[in-house]
Design a protein around this motif. Structure first.
Motif, PDB file in Angstrom:
ATOM      1  N   MET A   1      -3.492  -1.820  -6.490  1.00 14.00           N
ATOM      2  CA  MET A   1      -4.198  -2.999  -6.054  1.00 14.00           C
ATOM      3  C   MET A   1      -3.571  -3.484  -4.749  1.00 14.00           C
ATOM      4  O   MET A   1      -2.366  -3.611  -4.636  1.00 14.00           O
ATOM      5  CB  MET A   1      -4.093  -4.059  -7.140  1.00 14.00           C
ATOM      6  CG  MET A   1      -4.854  -5.310  -6.810  1.00 14.00           C
ATOM      7  SD  MET A   1      -4.912  -6.354  -8.274  1.00 14.00           S
ATOM      8  CE  MET A   1      -6.576  -6.854  -8.165  1.00 14.00           C
ATOM      9  N   THR A   2      -4.394  -3.753  -3.740  1.00 10.08           N
ATOM     10  CA  THR A   2      -3.887  -4.194  -2.450  1.00 10.08           C
ATOM     11  C   THR A   2      -3.953  -5.715  -2.336  1.00 10.08           C
ATOM     12  O   THR A   2      -4.856  -6.350  -2.862  1.00 10.08           O
ATOM     13  CB  THR A   2      -4.712  -3.575  -1.300  1.00 10.08           C
ATOM     14  OG1 THR A   2      -6.062  -3.941  -1.477  1.00 10.08           O
ATOM     15  CG2 THR A   2      -4.560  -2.086  -1.261  1.00 10.08           C
ATOM     16  N   ASN A   3      -2.963  -6.231  -1.650  1.00 13.53           N
ATOM     17  CA  ASN A   3      -2.967  -7.665  -1.383  1.00 13.53           C
ATOM     18  C   ASN A   3      -3.826  -7.928  -0.156  1.00 13.53           C
ATOM     19  O   ASN A   3      -3.644  -7.304   0.883  1.00 13.53           O
ATOM     20  CB  ASN A   3      -1.544  -8.175  -1.114  1.00 13.53           C
ATOM     21  CG  ASN A   3      -0.703  -8.163  -2.366  1.00 13.53           C
ATOM     22  OD1 ASN A   3      -1.228  -8.184  -3.466  1.00 13.53           O
ATOM     23  ND2 ASN A   3       0.605  -8.131  -2.186  1.00 13.53           N
ATOM     24  N   ILE A   4      -4.743  -8.866  -0.265  1.00 12.15           N
ATOM     25  CA  ILE A   4      -5.599  -9.224   0.856  1.00 12.15           C
ATOM     26  C   ILE A   4      -4.990 -10.444   1.541  1.00 12.15           C
ATOM     27  O   ILE A   4      -4.676 -11.437   0.906  1.00 12.15           O
ATOM     28  CB  ILE A   4      -7.043  -9.516   0.389  1.00 12.15           C
ATOM     29  CG1 ILE A   4      -7.638  -8.253  -0.232  1.00 12.15           C
ATOM     30  CG2 ILE A   4      -7.884 -10.017   1.547  1.00 12.15           C
ATOM     31  CD1 ILE A   4      -8.995  -8.452  -0.828  1.00 12.15           C
ATOM     32  N   ASP A   5      -4.827 -10.347   2.836  1.00 13.76           N
ATOM     33  CA  ASP A   5      -4.245 -11.428   3.623  1.00 13.76           C
ATOM     34  C   ASP A   5      -5.296 -12.530   3.825  1.00 13.76           C
ATOM     35  O   ASP A   5      -6.339 -12.293   4.425  1.00 13.76           O
ATOM     36  CB  ASP A   5      -3.789 -10.865   4.976  1.00 13.76           C
ATOM     37  CG  ASP A   5      -3.028 -11.874   5.811  1.00 13.76           C
ATOM     38  OD1 ASP A   5      -2.927 -13.055   5.409  1.00 13.76           O
ATOM     39  OD2 ASP A   5      -2.534 -11.485   6.875  1.00 13.76           O
ATOM     40  N   PRO A   6      -5.056 -13.737   3.316  1.00  6.57           N
ATOM     41  CA  PRO A   6      -6.033 -14.822   3.454  1.00  6.57           C
ATOM     42  C   PRO A   6      -6.025 -15.484   4.838  1.00  6.57           C
ATOM     43  O   PRO A   6      -6.912 -16.276   5.154  1.00  6.57           O
ATOM     44  CB  PRO A   6      -5.590 -15.832   2.393  1.00  6.57           C
ATOM     45  CG  PRO A   6      -4.104 -15.637   2.312  1.00  6.57           C
ATOM     46  CD  PRO A   6      -3.889 -14.161   2.540  1.00  6.57           C
ATOM     47  N   ILE A   7      -5.056 -15.155   5.650  1.00  4.42           N
ATOM     48  CA  ILE A   7      -4.905 -15.830   6.939  1.00  4.42           C
ATOM     49  C   ILE A   7      -6.111 -15.589   7.860  1.00  4.42           C
ATOM     50  O   ILE A   7      -6.634 -16.544   8.439  1.00  4.42           O
ATOM     51  CB  ILE A   7      -3.579 -15.443   7.624  1.00  4.42           C
ATOM     52  CG1 ILE A   7      -2.393 -15.789   6.725  1.00  4.42           C
ATOM     53  CG2 ILE A   7      -3.444 -16.105   8.986  1.00  4.42           C
ATOM     54  CD1 ILE A   7      -2.352 -17.233   6.239  1.00  4.42           C
ATOM     55  N   PRO A   8      -6.610 -14.352   8.021  1.00 11.42           N
ATOM     56  CA  PRO A   8      -7.786 -14.175   8.880  1.00 11.42           C
ATOM     57  C   PRO A   8      -8.984 -15.020   8.436  1.00 11.42           C
ATOM     58  O   PRO A   8      -9.700 -15.575   9.275  1.00 11.42           O
ATOM     59  CB  PRO A   8      -8.090 -12.679   8.783  1.00 11.42           C
ATOM     60  CG  PRO A   8      -6.754 -12.060   8.479  1.00 11.42           C
ATOM     61  CD  PRO A   8      -6.065 -13.055   7.581  1.00 11.42           C
ATOM     62  N   ALA A   9      -9.182 -15.150   7.134  1.00  6.48           N
ATOM     63  CA  ALA A   9     -10.290 -15.969   6.637  1.00  6.48           C
ATOM     64  C   ALA A   9     -10.063 -17.449   6.969  1.00  6.48           C
ATOM     65  O   ALA A   9     -10.999 -18.166   7.334  1.00  6.48           O
ATOM     66  CB  ALA A   9     -10.458 -15.787   5.136  1.00  6.48           C
TER      67      ALA A   9
END
Length: 150
Positions: A1-9
């Motif tokens: 499972m990959t961590n999705i970076d919330p910063i771009p959103a």
């Protein structure tokens, strides 16, 4: 499972957010009242702050180095550091402007400007003294076209 970076959103949200939402984010992120600047300023400062909190800011040694470089360039004079030296006329230059039928002669000095024997650090303050109204001094003396950016 990959961590999705919330910063771009979060950064993308800034463009779509209302000014009220931007000001609330400012309060949340800076814990101060938002400044009375335009939307573009709020967006850019909030974007930087979001990234700074998520990824970390500049290292203390980098900040110290930047401060040292700034002091080396302007001798520690914070006011002088805001004036681009390549835009500042050479000391001794005379600026001549006619205002309401009277020729106004200003001399550029090492520390700023002189008009009628009085020193001024800011060319805009000097233009205000001559006209009695607020002027961008660079525009008033024809050193910068008010329609273009230097």
């Amino acid at each position: 499972m990959t961590n999705i970076d919330p910063i771009p959103a979060r950064l993308a949200f800034l463009k779509a957010a209302s000014t009220i939402e931007l000001k609330q984010q400012w309060r949340d992120l800076f814990e101060t009242a938002p400044p009375p600047f335009n939307r573009r300023y709020l967006e850019s400062r909030l974007a930087y702050r979001i990234q700074e909190l998520a990824y970390g800011g500049l290292k203390p040694e980098t900040l110290r180095r930047l401060e040292q470089l700034g002091e080396d360039l302007d001798g520690g004079n914070r006011k002088k550091s805001r004036i681009r030296t390549d835009l500042m006329p050479i000391a001794g230059t005379r600026l001549i402007r006619e205002w309401q039928g009277t020729e106004q002669v200003v001399t550029v000095t090492q520390d700023g400007f002189e008009w009628q024997g009085r020193p001024y650090r800011s060319i805009s303050a000097l233009a205000r003294a001559i006209t009695g109204t607020r002027w961008n001094g660079w525009v008033f003396f024809g050193l910068k076209n008010h329609r273009s950016r230097a």
